[in-house]
Enzyme design. Structure first.
Site, PDB file in Angstrom:
ATOM      1  CD  GLU A 160      63.109  19.919  50.607  1.00  0.00           C
ATOM      2  OE1 GLU A 160      62.413  18.996  51.041  1.00  0.00           O
ATOM      3  OE2 GLU A 160      62.690  20.701  49.745  1.00  0.00           O
ATOM      4  CG  HIS A 208      76.349  40.566  66.690  1.00  0.00           C
ATOM      5  ND1 HIS A 208      76.823  39.776  65.661  1.00  0.00           N
ATOM      6  CD2 HIS A 208      75.794  41.655  66.104  1.00  0.00           C
ATOM      7  CE1 HIS A 208      76.559  40.357  64.509  1.00  0.00           C
ATOM      8  NE2 HIS A 208      75.938  41.491  64.746  1.00  0.00           N
ATOM      9  N   GLY A 209      78.230  39.414  70.927  1.00  0.00           N
ATOM     10  CA  GLY A 209      78.088  39.415  72.377  1.00  0.00           C
ATOM     11  C   GLY A 209      76.623  39.406  72.776  1.00  0.00           C
ATOM     12  NE  ARG A 230      67.314  15.105  50.656  1.00  0.00           N
ATOM     13  CZ  ARG A 230      67.108  13.806  50.686  1.00  0.00           C
ATOM     14  NH1 ARG A 230      67.762  13.013  49.842  1.00  0.00           N
ATOM     15  NH2 ARG A 230      66.265  13.274  51.552  1.00  0.00           N
ATOM     16  CB  THR A 256      56.849  14.938  56.133  1.00  0.00           C
ATOM     17  OG1 THR A 256      58.001  15.319  55.382  1.00  0.00           O
ATOM     18  CG2 THR A 256      57.286  14.509  57.522  1.00  0.00           C
ATOM     19  CD  GLU A 257      52.502   9.084  55.426  1.00  0.00           C
ATOM     20  OE1 GLU A 257      52.049   8.997  54.275  1.00  0.00           O
ATOM     21  OE2 GLU A 257      52.626   8.104  56.193  1.00  0.00           O
TER      22      GLU A 257
END
Length: 398
Positions: free
Chosen positions: A374, A349-350, A253, A136-137
């Site tokens: 990915e 869970h609230g 993936r 990744t760039e």
């Protein structure tokens, strides 16, 4: 034990069912016991201790997916996905370690020389060498539009450009890096290189302060005429994109999709535990239809995504033509499922679930990372749509 010839990416390897069942039980006990203790420590310190890495290595958890001839355990890909499901119920950084270490070797092994296999692949499988996938760039996508470049001078490539969002980019031993030959365009100019972490001309910026997946380091990298010996190139010039996309990203993936399933199962488990123990007006909230319906929806959602992931895993192992598309389908489906499940689990869970003292709070934060790991869901949809339209054109031309 193998049931068929093993390919260079591990397809065909498999262990006996009784051996696999025992291993699955062992991993499950570790995740529920020591794994939870490590999770608490990681959250408190924000780092992954070296002792955890050593423990995972000692147990053989970093080398399970590779074939025995490389020093691995020899699990089939669907078998490995079953264990990935369990590891993903643990802390996200534990999942990240076993995911990456059990997968990076697969990208390069079909393309390396015998010398490179001994020098890089076997140490990767053994857990002695950590390779960070470096594609990744910051200024473009993650494919044929790469702008990080190399030019060859004698027996050395000189590397220039930037990479970012590189998981383990700080602590790795080598960057498995993809760049293009200067002056080229398109996929045919991309090369794969194993760049030494301590090579000259590299600026490493630690960017590890993330919302979730605490403890896993990330880096932004800048290369300025960084020398990379030609003998560290993987495959031929022009093979880089195939190594990155087919060798790593397709099975990865699927693995990330299964990690979504595992983490969703953990969220569901926490929601069920809370719903059956929390009492209001004399009844556990599990008796309230609104809560019961959320639990039911979660369960169906998880099972549906899991079956698609397993189907994609089997198709990849069979080297099916639609494996890459199925991997994108599995990931985008599992990611959306995880988003829905963790949101409902937190709601069960609230207000209690919003506090860091609740495990669901960590699970909720960690779940967000899979939405871009990915490739974003928008990328996965592009891949799937392209395949759908291509098949439609083929049918029309018949």
């Amino acid at each position: 034990m193998t049931s068929s010839p093993v390919t260079l990416d591990g397809r065909g390897s498999r262990i006996a069912q009784h051996e696999y069942d025992a291993l699955l039980g062992e991993v499950t006990r570790w995740v529920r016991g020591p794994g939870e203790e490590w999770a608490d420590r990681i959250e408190q310190t924000g780092t992954v201790p070296a002792e955890l890495f050593d423990e995972l290595k000692t147990h053989g958890y970093l080398s399970m997916a590779a074939p025995p001839e490389l020093g691995g355990r020899g699990l089939s890909f669907p078998q490995w996905m079953g264990l990935m499901e369990v590891f993903s119920r643990s802390h996200a950084s534990i999942r990240m370690l076993v995911h990456v270490l059990n997968g990076t070797w697969r990208a390069i092994n079909p393309h390396v020389t015998a010398e490179q296999r001994d020098r890089f692949v076997r140490p990767m499988v053994a857990g002695d060498l950590l390779a960070a996938f470096t594609l990744t760039e910051p200024g473009n996508g993650t494919g044929a539009d790469l702008t990080c470049t190399v030019r060859c001078e004698g027996d050395v490539y000189l590397l220039n450009g930037r990479k970012h969002l590189i998981t383990f980019g700080v602590s790795c031993d080598v960057w498995l890096l993809f760049a293009r030959l200067a002056g080229t365009t398109g996929k045919d100019g991309v090369v794969a290189l194993l760049v030494d972490r301590h090579a000259p001309g590299v600026q490493v910026d630690d960017t590890s302060q993330t919302m979730g997946v605490r403890g896993t380091d990330h880096a932004s990298l800048t290369f300025t005429d960084t020398p990379v010996p030609v003998d560290r190139r993987v495959g031929a010039e022009g093979d880089g994109l195939a190594i990155a996309l087919g060798g790593f990203l397709t099975p990865s993936r699927i693995s990330v999709a299964m990690s979504c399933v595992g983490l969703a199962e953990r969220a569901q488990e926490l929601a069920v535990e809370y719903a059956t123990s929390r009492v209001t007006f004399g009844k556990p909230i599990a008796a309230r239809q609104a809560i019961a319906f959320m639990i039911a929806e979660n369960e169906a959602d998880i099972q549906a995504a899991k079956q698609l992931v397993l189907h994609a895993a089997r198709e990849w192992e069979a080297d099916a033509a639609d494996a890459a598309t199925l991997s994108s389908m599995a990931k985008m489906t599992a990611v959306d499922m995880l988003t829905r499940v963790t949101d409902k689990a937190l709601q069960v869970h609230g207000g209690v679930g919003y506090w860091k003292t609740s495990t669901i709070e960590r699970v909720y934060r960690d779940a967000r990372a899979q939405r871009f790991e990915e490739g974003t869901n928008e990328i996965q949809k592009t891949v799937v749509a392209r395949d759908v339209f291509a098949k439609a054109r083929e049918r029309k031309s018949l």
